[in-house]
Design an enzyme around this catalytic site. Structure first.
Site, PDB file in Angstrom:
ATOM      1  N   GLU A   1      31.381  -1.881  59.663  1.00 12.07           N
ATOM      2  CA  GLU A   1      31.947  -2.990  60.054  1.00 12.07           C
ATOM      3  C   GLU A   1      33.305  -2.225  60.966  1.00 12.07           C
ATOM      4  O   GLU A   1      33.606  -2.939  62.383  1.00 12.07           O
ATOM      5  CB  GLU A   1      32.222  -3.878  59.391  1.00 12.07           C
ATOM      6  CG  GLU A   1      33.022  -5.177  59.711  1.00 12.07           C
ATOM      7  CD  GLU A   1      32.296  -6.082  60.571  1.00 12.07           C
ATOM      8  OE1 GLU A   1      31.108  -5.876  60.537  1.00 12.07           O
ATOM      9  OE2 GLU A   1      32.744  -6.930  61.427  1.00 12.07           O
ATOM     10  N   ASP A   2      34.366  -1.400  60.394  1.00 14.60           N
ATOM     11  CA  ASP A   2      35.522  -1.049  60.875  1.00 14.60           C
ATOM     12  C   ASP A   2      35.510   0.047  61.751  1.00 14.60           C
ATOM     13  O   ASP A   2      36.527   0.509  62.338  1.00 14.60           O
ATOM     14  CB  ASP A   2      36.375  -1.390  59.932  1.00 14.60           C
ATOM     15  CG  ASP A   2      36.623  -2.611  59.304  1.00 14.60           C
ATOM     16  OD1 ASP A   2      36.210  -3.721  59.897  1.00 14.60           O
ATOM     17  OD2 ASP A   2      37.097  -2.905  57.963  1.00 14.60           O
TER      18      ASP A   2
END
Ligand code: MN
Length: 726
Positions: A82-83
Site C-alpha cells: 500500500e505505502d
C-alpha cells in the site's frame, strides 16, 4: 486508561531472540524487519515517529498471540504494498507467496470503505471483512493493525478519531469477540469508547478510581483468605482480582439501566490452577466456606461455550456481606479465554508447516465441537452459524455505488445482484458496470466489487438466457414468473388470432361460421390433432403448427362423415355400373355376368364364378371368404382382356395412426397416380389414436391397384392397407 505500551526495535529484537528458538526462523523475522525498515525509510506516523514503529508494534503484539513466524513476517510487511509501491511479485520473490498473499489481502481490506450509514450495515461490514480476509491470520494482522492505530489515535484529527472509532466498535471489536480474543476486544472497545464519548469515559474512570482503594482492600482480603485455604490443601493456584473494562461498565449501565454502584459492587476474583479436577476441588472448598448465591453456578468446563471458553463461575457472599464473582479455570482455559482461536495454534520454532491447513483443522474441530453442543445451548448454535457463514461459506460481498453491502452466493452475476436490489431493477436491467467498467451480464462477481446496474424503462424485460447463468433462486424465480406472464399474455393474443383465422377460413369456404365455431363442433376434432383443449387448438392454428386445411378437412369429415370427393376433385366421369364385365365363362355366352360387390375383383385377380339363382353368374376373387365353402355352384371364369372396359371400383381399408394431414396425404398420393376416388370415410377409433380410412378407388387392373397399395403403405403413420371384403 493504563498507559499504552510502545515497543521499540530493541524490545522487539529482544523478544524475538527470547521467544523464537530456531535460528533460521529468527533470521526470517529479522529479514522482514530490515526489508520493511528499508522500504518505509523516510515515512513518518502522525505521531512523528518513523513509520517502522507501527510495524514493530504490530509484529510485537502478534507475537504475544503466539502466531507463526510467517504471520509475524506478514505483520512487519503489511503496509509495503500500500505505502511503498512494492508489488505482489516482488514480495513473493523476496519472501514467499504465502506472505505476499497475506499482505495483499490485508491491503485489500484496508481499501474497503466502510461507510457508517445505518446501523444494520455493521453486520454486513463484518461479513465483507471476513470474506475478503479468507484467512484467519489475515484477520489477526488486521485486528492488531487496528489495535495499534487505536493506541495512537490521539494524533489524528477529531473527525477521523470518531470515524475510526465507530468502525472499530461496529466491525473490529465484534470480530475479535467472535474469535474469542478478549484482550484485544476489550482494548478496542475501551479506546473507541474514549474517542466517541470522552466525557462519559472519564466519568467512569473517575468513579472506578474513587472506589478503587476500598474495593482493592476488599478484594485483597478475600484473595488472602482463599489463597491460604488452597495452600493448606496443597492445591497449586494463581489468584488475582480483576476489573471489568470500562466500556462493559458503560454498556451495562445503559442496557440494564443500573446505577454505577450496582455494577461495581460486584467484586471479581479469578483463580487459575493446573488441572480440571483441581478446578472442582477449589469450587468445593470455596462453597464450603462461603455461601454461594443460588442459580449463579455455571459449569463451562463440562459445557464449554462455543467460542471455546471454559471456566467455572460462581458468586459467593463474604462474611462481611460483600458479593464476589469467582472464576476458576486451568492455565490452558485462561489462555483460550484471553486469546480465543489464536490460543489454538502456537508456532513451533522455525516450523513452516504450521500453516493455514492446520488452522482450518482447528476450525473444523470447532464445527464438530458445535455439533456436540447445539442441543444444549441456543447461543452456541447461533454463534457457530454466524462463524460458519462468515468463514466457511463461499459467499461474495459486493456493494452498490452508495456503499450498501449485498451478500450473494459464490458465482452470482450482476443479474442476481439486480434482483436483490429490487425486482423491478432486475426486470429492467440492460447492462452492468463493475468497478466502472461495462461487463457482460453473466460476469461472476467478486467480493469487494462495486456494481452499478443500468436499467431502462424501455427494456424488453428479462431474457430467457438469463436463466442459464443466474445463481440465486430469488432471481431465477422472478425471471421465470415474468417470462411466464409474458407468454401467457402473448398466448391470449395468439388464441384470439387463431379464432379469427379459423372464422376467416370458414367464410372463404362459405361455411356457416356461427355453426361451425361452436365448441361442440370443434371439440371432437381435438383428439385427432393430439390437442387438449380449445385454447391449445386456437393457439396451434395461430402459430401454424396446425394447418387450417387440416382443420377444415377434419371438421367436414367429422361433420358429414362422408365426403363426395368426386365433387371436391372434379371427377365426374365415374362409371356407375360395369355393363361389360370383360369376363369370359367357358361354354356360356348368354348368361348374365356381373362382378360381386363383396370382394370387387379387378382384372388380374384370380377369379371364380358363382351361379346364383336368377341373377346369373357373380364373379368373386377366388379367395373371397363368401364363397369359401361353396362347391356345387362354382364355375370357372377368366378375364377377357379384349372386352375389358372402363374402371373397377375397389374398396381399401387403411388402418393408421391418426395425425394431421393424413387424409390429405392419402388423397394427394392417390391422385398423383391418376386414380380417381369415389368415396372416402375417416373414422377415428375408440382409442383416439388410430383411425380407419375407407377409400374407394377406380382402377384399371390389379397392377394399378397393387402399385397404389404399395405406395399407400409407404405413407408415414399408415399401419396397413387391405382390400375390404364386405
Ligand atoms: Mn498498518
Amino acid at each position: 486508561m493504563s498507559k499504552t505500551p510502545n515497543y521499540s526495535r530493541d524490545d522487539f529484537v529482544k523478544a524475538v531472540n527470547e521467544q523464537i528458538k530456531n535460528k533460521e526462523a529468527r533470521e526470517a523475522v529479522f529479514h522482514a524487519l530490515d526489508y520493511a525498515q528499508e522500504k518505509h525509510e523516510g515515512q513518518f506516523r502522525k505521531s512523528g515517529e518513523p513509520y517502522i514503529s507501527h510495524l514493530i508494534n504490530v509484529a510485537y503484539i502478534l507475537m504475544t498471540l503466539h502466531v507463526q513466524v510467517v504471520t509475524i513476517q506478514a505483520g512487519l510487511l503489511h503496509d509495503v504494498i500500500e505505502d511503498c509501491d512494492v508489488t505482489f511479485e516482488e514480495l513473493a520473490t523476496e519472501f514467499n507467496e504465502e506472505i505476499a498473499s497475506m499482505v495483499e489481502a490485508v491491503t485489500k481490506i484496508g481499501n474497503i470503505q466502510f461507510k457508517d450509514e445505518k446501523e444494520y450495515l455493521a453486520e454486513n461490514h463484518r461479513k465483507i471483512f471476513i470474506a475478503m480476509a479468507k484467512d484467519i491470520r489475515v484477520i489477526l494482522i488486521k485486528l492488531v493493525d487496528r489495535l495499534h492505530n487505536m493506541r495512537t489515535l490521539e494524533f489524528q484529527p477529531e473527525y477521523k478519531q470518531k470515524k475510526i472509532s465507530n468502525e472499530t466498535l461496529s466491525v473490529y471489536a465484534p470480530i475479535a469477540h467472535r474469535l474469542g480474543i478478549n484482550d484485544i476486544k476489550n482494548e478496542l472497545e475501551d479506546l473507541s469508547f474514549l474517542y466517541l464519548h470522552r466525557e462519559k469515559y472519564y466519568e467512569i474512570v473517575k468513579l472506578v478510581d474513587n472506589r478503587k482503594a476500598e474495593r482493592d482492600a476488599q478484594v485483597s482480603e478475600m484473595i488472602e483468605a482463599i489463597s491460604l485455604e488452597l495452600t493448606e490443601h496443597q492445591i497449586p493456584h494463581r489468584i488475582f482480582g480483576r476489573s471489568k473494562h470500562l466500556y462493559s461498565i458503560y454498556k451495562k449501565m445503559n442496557q440494564k439501566n443500573k446505577r454505577f454502584e450496582e455494577i461495581l459492587d460486584l467484586l471479581a476474583i479469578r483463580i487459575v490452577t493446573d488441572t480440571e479436577v483441581a478446578c472442582y476441588e477449589i469450587l468445593g472448598y470455596i462453597h464450603a466456606r462461603y455461601r454461594p448465591i443460588p442459580g449463579r453456578l455455571k459449569d463451562y468446563i463440562a459445557m464449554p461455550k462455543v467460542n471455546m471458553y471454559q471456566s467455572l463461575h460462581t458468586t459467593i457472599m463474604a462474611e462481611n456481606g460483600h458479593i464476589f464473582e469467582v472464576q476458576i479455570r486451568t492455565e490452558n482455559m485462561d489462555l483460550v479465554a484471553e486469546r480465543g482461536i489464536a490460543a489454538h495454534w502456537r508456532y513451533k520454532d522455525g516450523s513452516t508447516g504450521h500453516g493455514q491447513a492446520e488452522i482450518e483443522d482447528k476450525l473444523s474441530w470447532l464445527k464438530d465441537f458445535n455439533r456436540l453442543t447445539t442441543e444444549s445451548d441456543g447461543d452456541a448454535t447461533e454463534y457457530m452459524e454466524v462463524l460458519q457463514q462468515d468463514i466457511f461459506e463461499a459467499n461474495v460481498y459486493v456493494m452498490t455505488p452508495k456503499g450498501r453491502v449485498i451478500d450473494l452466493p459464490q458465482g452470482s452475476t450482476p443479474i442476481d445482484f439486480a434482483y436483490r436490489i429490487h425486482t423491478e431493477v432486475g426486470h429492467s436491467t440492460i447492462g452492468a458496470k463493475v468497478k466502472d467498467v461495462l461487463v457482460p451480464l453473466n460476469t461472476e462477481l467478486k467480493t469487494g466489487d462495486v456494481v452499478n446496474i443500468r436499467t431502462s424503462k424501455n427494456s424488453m424485460g428479462p431474457s430467457e438466457d438469463w436463466l442459464k447463468f443466474v445463481k440465486t433462486n430469488h432471481a431465477r424465480n422472478k425471471i421465470r414468473n415474468f417470462i411466464q406472464k409474458r407468454e401467457l399474455q402473448n398466448r391470449e393474443e395468439m388464441i384470439s388470432k387463431g379464432e379469427n383465422m379459423l372464422r376467416e377460413e370458414m367464410r372463404k369456404r362459405k361455411m356457416d361460421e356461427k355453426e361451425f365455431m361452436k365448441k361442440e363442433k370443434l371439440e371432437p376434432l381435438f383428439s385427432s390433432f393430439n390437442i387438449k383443449n380449445y385454447d391449445d387448438f386456437m393457439y396451434a392454428i395461430s402459430v401454424k403448427s396446425l394447418s387450417l386445411q387440416a382443420v377444415m378437412e377434419k371438421l367436414q369429415v367429422k361433420t358429414k362423415s362422408i365426403i363426395d370427393f368426386t365433387k371436391l376433385f372434379g371427377q365426374k366421369d365415374r362409371p356407375k355400373h360395369q355393363n361389360r364385365s370383360g369376363i369370359r365363362v367357358s361354354g356360356i355366352d348368354t348368361m348374365k355376368i356381373s362382378l360381386a360387390n363383396c370382394c370387387s375383383p379387378v382384372p388380374g385377380d384370380d377369379i371364380i364364378g358363382y351361379i346364383t339363382k336368377g341373377q346369373g353368374v357373380k364373379v368373386h376373387r377366388s379367395d373371397c371368404p363368401n364363397i369359401r365353402y361353396e362347391t356345387k355352384r362354382l364355375i370357372d371364369v377368366e378375364w377377357d382382356e379384349e372386352s375389358i372396359e372402363g374402371k373397377f371400383e375397389v374398396q381399401l381399408s387403411i388402418y393408421c395412426v391418426d395425425r394431421s394431414f393424413l387424409l390429405t396425404d392419402i388423397v394427394t398420393l392417390t391422385q398423383q397416380q391418376k386414380i380417381s376416388i369415389s368415396y372416402v370415410n375417416a373414422q377415428v377409433n375408440d382409442d383416439l389414436i388410430h383411425s380407419t380410412i375407407t377409400l374407394k378407388v377406380m382402377v384399371e387392373n390389379q397392377q394399378t391397384l397393387k402399385r397404389l397399395v404399395t405406395n399407400l403403405r409407404k405413407i408415414d403413420s399408415v399401419v396397413s392397407v387391405e382390400r375390404s371384403i364386405l
